[in-house]
Design a protein around this motif. Structure first.
Motif, PDB file in Angstrom:
ATOM      1  N   ASP A 197      -6.722 -32.348  42.469  1.00  0.00           N
ATOM      2  CA  ASP A 197      -8.175 -32.411  42.094  1.00  0.00           C
ATOM      3  C   ASP A 197      -8.878 -31.099  41.880  1.00  0.00           C
ATOM      4  N   MET A 198      -8.696 -30.328  42.630  1.00  0.00           N
ATOM      5  CA  MET A 198      -9.251 -29.095  42.645  1.00  0.00           C
ATOM      6  C   MET A 198      -9.104 -28.188  41.486  1.00  0.00           C
ATOM      7  N   ALA A 199      -7.745 -28.129  40.995  1.00  0.00           N
ATOM      8  CA  ALA A 199      -7.575 -27.687  39.829  1.00  0.00           C
ATOM      9  C   ALA A 199      -8.476 -28.352  38.629  1.00  0.00           C
ATOM     10  N   GLY A 200      -8.397 -29.675  38.500  1.00  0.00           N
ATOM     11  CA  GLY A 200      -9.138 -30.438  37.547  1.00  0.00           C
ATOM     12  C   GLY A 200     -10.627 -30.262  37.605  1.00  0.00           C
ATOM     13  N   PHE A 201     -11.274 -29.824  39.022  1.00  0.00           N
ATOM     14  CA  PHE A 201     -12.486 -29.723  39.116  1.00  0.00           C
ATOM     15  C   PHE A 201     -12.806 -28.219  38.583  1.00  0.00           C
ATOM     16  N   TYR A 202     -12.066 -27.337  38.888  1.00  0.00           N
ATOM     17  CA  TYR A 202     -12.280 -26.073  38.289  1.00  0.00           C
ATOM     18  C   TYR A 202     -12.103 -25.875  36.792  1.00  0.00           C
ATOM     19  N   TYR A 203     -10.986 -26.799  36.412  1.00  0.00           N
ATOM     20  CA  TYR A 203     -10.770 -26.552  35.050  1.00  0.00           C
ATOM     21  C   TYR A 203     -12.215 -27.239  34.137  1.00  0.00           C
ATOM     22  N   LYS A 204     -12.736 -28.325  34.770  1.00  0.00           N
ATOM     23  CA  LYS A 204     -14.082 -28.946  34.179  1.00  0.00           C
ATOM     24  C   LYS A 204     -15.129 -27.914  34.197  1.00  0.00           C
TER      25      LYS A 204
END
Length: 141
Positions: A130-137
């Motif tokens: 989730d954190m990686a997805g948020f960071y990528y977004k």
């Protein structure tokens, strides 16, 4: 079942196993002692019966009557031995059954711990994802 509950059950099973192990040892010792007594008594009877008829008549009669008195005691010890051996087998079966329970609880406790660790790892991985997805977004904007 919770890990705590399983641990508590395992500890109880180990205590009962230890108690049955002590009873098992005591039972084995009782059988051995009874066998020794039986052998000693049988030897005494043989000794008394082995008295020579040609020796002193009073001594021969005394030996014969001693052998006659000891024979019922030998029979009682033989009966007691059968009972003690049956009891030993019963306790041994209980001990083996309890050992199986204790080992089963130990295994279940370990499996539960492994499953809990895997579940924690999956949760941690989900958070990281989730954190990686948020960071990528946010990086893409």
């Amino acid at each position: 079942m919770s890990q705590r509950h399983l641990s508590k059950l395992r500890v109880q099973a180990e205590k009962k196993l230890a108690q049955l192990g002590q009873k098992r040892d005591d039972s084995s010792l009782s059988v051995q002692l009874n066998q020794q007594q039986h052998q000693a008594l049988a030897q005494m009877i043989l000794t008394y019966r082995g008295a020579k008829e040609g020796s002193n008549v009073l001594l021969w009669q005394n030996s014969a009557s001693m052998a006659q008195v000891l024979e019922p005691m030998r029979v009682k010890l033989a009966q007691k031995e059968v009972f003690l051996q049956q009891e030993q087998l019963r306790i041994d079966r209980l001990w083996r059954k309890q050992l199986g329970r204790q080992q089963g609880l130990k295994w279940l406790e370990k499996q539960t711990h492994i499953q809990e660790q895997a579940q924690v790892a999956r949760r941690e991985q989900a958070v990281v994802d989730d954190m990686a997805g948020f960071y990528y977004k946010n990086k893409g904007q």
